[in-house]
Design a protein around this motif. Structure first.
Motif, PDB file in Angstrom:
ATOM      1  N   LEU A   1       0.635  -1.069   0.065  1.00 48.49           N
ATOM      2  CA  LEU A   1      -0.077   0.154   0.045  1.00 48.49           C
ATOM      3  C   LEU A   1       0.931   1.351   0.246  1.00 48.49           C
ATOM      4  CD1 LEU A   1      -2.924   0.884   0.381  1.00 48.49           C
ATOM      5  CD2 LEU A   1      -2.434   1.147   2.834  1.00 48.49           C
ATOM      6  N   LEU A   2       0.622   2.195  -1.046  1.00 45.19           N
ATOM      7  CA  LEU A   2       1.465   3.369  -0.943  1.00 45.19           C
ATOM      8  C   LEU A   2       0.480   4.573  -0.317  1.00 45.19           C
ATOM      9  CD1 LEU A   2       3.738   5.361  -1.926  1.00 45.19           C
ATOM     10  CD2 LEU A   2       2.468   5.562  -4.163  1.00 45.19           C
ATOM     11  N   ARG A   3       0.911   5.164   0.621  1.00 45.74           N
ATOM     12  CA  ARG A   3       0.060   6.163   1.504  1.00 45.74           C
ATOM     13  C   ARG A   3       0.705   7.495   0.777  1.00 45.74           C
ATOM     14  NH1 ARG A   3      -3.975   5.256   4.904  1.00 45.74           N
ATOM     15  NH2 ARG A   3      -3.316   6.832   6.461  1.00 45.74           N
ATOM     16  N   SER A   4      -0.421   8.651   0.609  1.00 46.80           N
ATOM     17  CA  SER A   4       0.149   9.796   0.141  1.00 46.80           C
ATOM     18  C   SER A   4       1.506  10.561   0.897  1.00 46.80           C
ATOM     19  CB  SER A   4      -0.967  10.879   0.161  1.00 46.80           C
ATOM     20  OG  SER A   4      -1.425  10.842   1.483  1.00 46.80           O
ATOM     21  N   THR A   5       1.827  10.033   2.168  1.00 45.89           N
ATOM     22  CA  THR A   5       2.873  10.613   2.966  1.00 45.89           C
ATOM     23  C   THR A   5       4.218  10.013   2.350  1.00 45.89           C
ATOM     24  OG1 THR A   5       2.664   8.461   4.226  1.00 45.89           O
ATOM     25  CG2 THR A   5       1.575  10.634   5.022  1.00 45.89           C
ATOM     26  N   GLY A   6       4.087   8.990   1.272  1.00 48.15           N
ATOM     27  CA  GLY A   6       5.138   8.506   0.793  1.00 48.15           C
ATOM     28  C   GLY A   6       5.709   7.025   1.530  1.00 48.15           C
ATOM     29  N   ASP A   7       5.131   6.841   2.429  1.00 47.94           N
ATOM     30  CA  ASP A   7       5.075   5.353   3.103  1.00 47.94           C
ATOM     31  C   ASP A   7       4.556   4.212   2.143  1.00 47.94           C
ATOM     32  OD1 ASP A   7       6.011   6.670   5.284  1.00 47.94           O
ATOM     33  OD2 ASP A   7       4.112   6.900   6.355  1.00 47.94           O
ATOM     34  N   LEU A   8       5.505   3.412   1.971  1.00 54.91           N
ATOM     35  CA  LEU A   8       5.073   2.096   1.190  1.00 54.91           C
ATOM     36  C   LEU A   8       5.112   1.007   2.053  1.00 54.91           C
ATOM     37  CD1 LEU A   8       4.874   0.988  -1.720  1.00 54.91           C
ATOM     38  CD2 LEU A   8       7.259   0.767  -1.959  1.00 54.91           C
ATOM     39  N   LEU A   9       4.092   0.495   2.558  1.00 53.27           N
ATOM     40  CA  LEU A   9       3.594  -0.272   3.568  1.00 53.27           C
ATOM     41  C   LEU A   9       3.388  -1.686   3.138  1.00 53.27           C
ATOM     42  CD1 LEU A   9       1.663   1.896   5.938  1.00 53.27           C
ATOM     43  CD2 LEU A   9       4.030   1.575   5.913  1.00 53.27           C
ATOM     44  N   THR A  10       3.839  -2.784   3.603  1.00 50.20           N
ATOM     45  CA  THR A  10       3.420  -4.029   3.477  1.00 50.20           C
ATOM     46  C   THR A  10       2.399  -4.410   4.369  1.00 50.20           C
ATOM     47  OG1 THR A  10       5.614  -4.920   2.595  1.00 50.20           O
ATOM     48  CG2 THR A  10       3.997  -6.638   3.454  1.00 50.20           C
ATOM     49  N   CYS A  11       1.349  -4.813   4.048  1.00 54.31           N
ATOM     50  CA  CYS A  11       0.038  -4.945   5.056  1.00 54.31           C
ATOM     51  C   CYS A  11      -0.597  -6.292   5.189  1.00 54.31           C
ATOM     52  CB  CYS A  11      -1.011  -3.877   4.925  1.00 54.31           C
ATOM     53  SG  CYS A  11      -0.424  -2.259   4.750  1.00 54.31           S
ATOM     54  N   SER A  12      -0.680  -7.013   6.276  1.00 51.00           N
ATOM     55  CA  SER A  12      -0.931  -8.361   6.478  1.00 51.00           C
ATOM     56  C   SER A  12      -1.639  -8.622   7.651  1.00 51.00           C
ATOM     57  CB  SER A  12       0.224  -9.508   6.091  1.00 51.00           C
ATOM     58  OG  SER A  12       1.084  -9.238   7.442  1.00 51.00           O
ATOM     59  N   ALA A  13      -2.146  -9.842   8.210  1.00 49.14           N
ATOM     60  CA  ALA A  13      -2.630  -9.934   9.457  1.00 49.14           C
ATOM     61  C   ALA A  13      -1.778  -9.773  10.394  1.00 49.14           C
ATOM     62  CB  ALA A  13      -3.269 -11.355   9.295  1.00 49.14           C
TER      63      ALA A  13
ATOM     64  N   MET B   1     -12.913   0.203   0.085  1.00 47.08           N
ATOM     65  CA  MET B   1     -13.249   1.130  -1.456  1.00 47.08           C
ATOM     66  C   MET B   1     -12.248   1.983  -1.730  1.00 47.08           C
ATOM     67  SD  MET B   1     -17.334   1.556  -0.140  1.00 47.08           S
ATOM     68  CE  MET B   1     -17.060   1.928   1.330  1.00 47.08           C
ATOM     69  N   GLY B   2     -11.002   1.639  -1.736  1.00 48.55           N
ATOM     70  CA  GLY B   2     -10.053   2.279  -2.062  1.00 48.55           C
ATOM     71  C   GLY B   2      -9.325   3.696  -1.304  1.00 48.55           C
ATOM     72  N   LEU B   3     -10.106   3.838  -0.278  1.00 44.80           N
ATOM     73  CA  LEU B   3     -10.025   4.942   0.819  1.00 44.80           C
ATOM     74  C   LEU B   3      -8.721   4.932   1.579  1.00 44.80           C
ATOM     75  CD1 LEU B   3     -13.817   5.306   1.661  1.00 44.80           C
ATOM     76  CD2 LEU B   3     -12.178   6.539  -0.038  1.00 44.80           C
ATOM     77  N   THR B   4      -7.896   3.914   1.671  1.00 40.77           N
ATOM     78  CA  THR B   4      -6.884   3.840   2.673  1.00 40.77           C
ATOM     79  C   THR B   4      -5.468   4.272   2.007  1.00 40.77           C
ATOM     80  OG1 THR B   4      -6.595   1.545   2.279  1.00 40.77           O
ATOM     81  CG2 THR B   4      -7.990   2.217   4.124  1.00 40.77           C
ATOM     82  N   GLY B   5      -5.475   4.335   0.585  1.00 37.64           N
ATOM     83  CA  GLY B   5      -4.231   4.545  -0.201  1.00 37.64           C
ATOM     84  C   GLY B   5      -4.156   3.644  -1.508  1.00 37.64           C
ATOM     85  N   LEU B   6      -3.198   3.668  -2.240  1.00 40.85           N
ATOM     86  CA  LEU B   6      -3.100   3.351  -3.318  1.00 40.85           C
ATOM     87  C   LEU B   6      -2.385   1.718  -3.433  1.00 40.85           C
ATOM     88  CD1 LEU B   6      -3.430   3.366  -6.555  1.00 40.85           C
ATOM     89  CD2 LEU B   6      -0.910   4.265  -6.664  1.00 40.85           C
ATOM     90  N   ILE B   7      -3.444   0.690  -3.585  1.00 39.00           N
ATOM     91  CA  ILE B   7      -2.905  -0.722  -3.574  1.00 39.00           C
ATOM     92  C   ILE B   7      -1.943  -0.839  -4.807  1.00 39.00           C
ATOM     93  CG2 ILE B   7      -3.616  -3.039  -3.440  1.00 39.00           C
ATOM     94  CD1 ILE B   7      -6.057  -2.309  -2.324  1.00 39.00           C
ATOM     95  N   LEU B   8      -0.684  -1.375  -4.519  1.00 39.14           N
ATOM     96  CA  LEU B   8       0.221  -1.727  -5.647  1.00 39.14           C
ATOM     97  C   LEU B   8       0.223  -2.873  -6.129  1.00 39.14           C
ATOM     98  CD1 LEU B   8       3.304   0.670  -4.596  1.00 39.14           C
ATOM     99  CD2 LEU B   8       1.456   1.206  -6.001  1.00 39.14           C
ATOM    100  N   SER B   9       0.162  -3.897  -5.292  1.00 42.03           N
ATOM    101  CA  SER B   9       0.387  -5.433  -5.301  1.00 42.03           C
ATOM    102  C   SER B   9      -0.474  -6.217  -4.283  1.00 42.03           C
ATOM    103  CB  SER B   9       1.905  -5.984  -5.313  1.00 42.03           C
ATOM    104  OG  SER B   9       2.470  -5.744  -4.284  1.00 42.03           O
ATOM    105  N   VAL B  10      -0.757  -7.327  -4.601  1.00 46.15           N
ATOM    106  CA  VAL B  10      -1.338  -8.313  -3.703  1.00 46.15           C
ATOM    107  C   VAL B  10      -0.944  -9.704  -3.788  1.00 46.15           C
ATOM    108  CG1 VAL B  10      -3.615  -9.223  -3.148  1.00 46.15           C
ATOM    109  CG2 VAL B  10      -3.739  -6.841  -4.091  1.00 46.15           C
ATOM    110  N   ASP B  11      -0.637 -10.180  -2.737  1.00 44.81           N
ATOM    111  CA  ASP B  11      -0.428 -11.762  -2.645  1.00 44.81           C
ATOM    112  C   ASP B  11      -1.533 -12.592  -2.406  1.00 44.81           C
ATOM    113  OD1 ASP B  11       2.020 -10.893  -3.240  1.00 44.81           O
ATOM    114  OD2 ASP B  11       2.929 -11.279  -1.088  1.00 44.81           O
ATOM    115  N   LEU B  12      -2.124 -13.332  -3.198  1.00 46.65           N
ATOM    116  CA  LEU B  12      -3.342 -14.286  -2.998  1.00 46.65           C
ATOM    117  C   LEU B  12      -3.039 -15.593  -2.929  1.00 46.65           C
ATOM    118  CD1 LEU B  12      -6.617 -14.175  -2.967  1.00 46.65           C
ATOM    119  CD2 LEU B  12      -6.261 -14.486  -5.340  1.00 46.65           C
TER     120      LEU B  12
END
Length: 440
Positions: free
Chosen positions: A137-149, A163-174
């Protein structure tokens, strides 16, 4: 640029919209005004949750690489703009399938996460988000975060269904699901009245991976709520169909000047569709696209509703009230003079929600769609909302284009937690007219 390039699937509010590529957004985000952006996938949301007319849309569908696939574990890593169909093309030859798929494979993987979509097997496997291993997830602050449980878990669960409101999803592991065949052994069970469906659905869901019912919304009298329950399981490895069926895709080239899916045409269609299924239970093997994504075979089928577009109404309500509530919703639509082409009834399972604002919850869900007839249709949708909310149910936000702030608040009382985690650069028309119109 086509005027339809950024339409939602309902085509209610059609206008040119400004956009930027993900790369351009990366250069602009530091100077982004509050609410200046919103990620846009492939435009399969029905309402205005995919629009931000005060700002610009970020074209996530421009990034379409499959970054990795392990045929041993079934874990696939994708750019945000990869469609579910592209994932299936990669996975099926290795006997893997999507663990959850909605009614179209044209959805991007980031869109599937952002809406935490569900399918015909919610009772067995929950929503799409339950099978996401991690996302970037890319936040508008510039933080590039890996998010998981385990890593940034609050943002992870807010992004699923966010609904896309937490930032720009760049990639997903499924995590994909191992299957003997992609195709489906289908059990078609015709029922003559709504009560018959409720009498058998729990047993059928317990016996099969997939379960969904088509309902004849226009049937009345002793046959009110008649329909066909289509249960299924993946066929065995001896299935003789090609794994990736090919064929000519029909398309609706232009929007007709009037609605072709009206009461007259739908009465005839419903009678034919109901009668073509034999009495009792029929078992046959069907190709996976026809079972999961039948309307994907017709390009731009939403144009059949005419130039004014369509509204879709999807609700969920408690199981103990479902027979009466379902009948009431169907009857209310009929009495309002509205015909629904895609009338779908399913039972949700008891799995805990994957996302902070996930729509599915224990109970039954009914989906109706109506050609836009202006004020008449809006009044009907308000009446349907009121029936559901009074029963303690909820309305699906990514199918919506007009619910009131109060209906949203009743459906998702935890929305303020998402507002706290929302990326300040991201907002949608939907969020502006619902959440941001409510007191904090």
């Amino acid at each position: 640029m086509s005027d339809e390039q950024f339409d939602s699937w309902g085509r209610i509010d059609r206008r040119p919209r400004k956009s930027v590529s993900p790369d351009a957004y990366d250069n602009l985000r530091e100077a982004a005004a509050a609410g200046g952006f919103l990620p846009f996938g492939n435009g399969r949301s029905y309402g205005d949750s995919c629009h931000n007319d005060r700002g610009r849309l970020i074209e996530s569908r421009m990034r379409t690489r499959i970054l990795g696939f392990d045929p041993g574990t079934g874990i696939i890593s994708c750019d945000a703009g990869v469609t579910l169909h592209a994932i299936l093309e990669k996975a099926i030859p290795h006997h893997f399938f999507l663990p959850v798929t909605p009614g179209t494979a044209a959805v991007t993987i980031a869109g599937a996460v952002a809406n935490d979509v569900h399918g015909k097997n919610h009772h067995a496997r929950g929503t799409f988000g339950r099978h996401v291993r991690a996302l970037t997830l890319l936040r508008s602050t510039g933080d590039l975060l890996t998010c998981s449980a385990r890593e940034n878990p609050d943002l992870f669960h807010a992004t699923i269904g966010g609904m896309g409101l937490t930032g720009l999803i760049l990639s997903v592991d499924l995590q994909l699901m191992k299957v003997p065949s992609a195709h489906i052994q289908q059990h078609g069970i015709r029922f003559d009245r709504l009560e018959d469906y409720f009498a058998m659905v729990e047993r059928v869901d317990g016996e099969h991976e997939y379960s969904v019912a088509w309902i004849d919304q226009l049937a009345t009298g002793s046959h009110a709520g008649r329909g066909i329950l289509l249960a299924g399981d993946h066929a065995d490895a001896s299935c003789e169909f090609p794994d990736m069926p090919r064929g000519t895709k029909l398309s609706v080239p232009v929007s007709p000047p009037f609605n072709l899916l009206n009461i007259v045409t739908l009465k005839a269609f419903n009678e034919f569709y109901f009668r073509k299924e034999k009495r009792g239970e029929t078992v046959k093997t069907v190709k996976w696209p026809g079972y999961f994504h039948p309307l994907d075979a017709i390009g731009h089928w939403n144009r059949l509703y005419g130039p004014k577009g369509l509204y879709q109404h999807q609700s969920v309500y408690p199981a103990d009230m479902a027979p009466e509530l379902t009948a009431s919703l169907l009857d209310t639509a009929r009495k309002a003079g509205h015909a629904s082409f895609l009338t779908v009834l399913k039972k949700f399972g008891d799995q805990a929600p994957a996302g902070l604002l996930s729509f599915p919850r224990p109970g039954f869900t009914l989906t109706l769609d109506f050609a836009n007839q202006g004020e008449r249709t809006l009044k009907l949708l308000d009446r349907l909302d009121a029936i559901v909310i009074e029963a303690g149910g909820a309305i699906n936000p990514y199918k919506d284009a007009r619910m009131s702030p109060q209906t949203f608040d009743s459906s998702f009382p935890q929305w303020r937690k998402l507002e706290e985690l929302r990326d300040p650069a991201m907002v949608s028309n939907f969020w502006n007219r619902t959440a941001l119109a409510l007191p904090k």
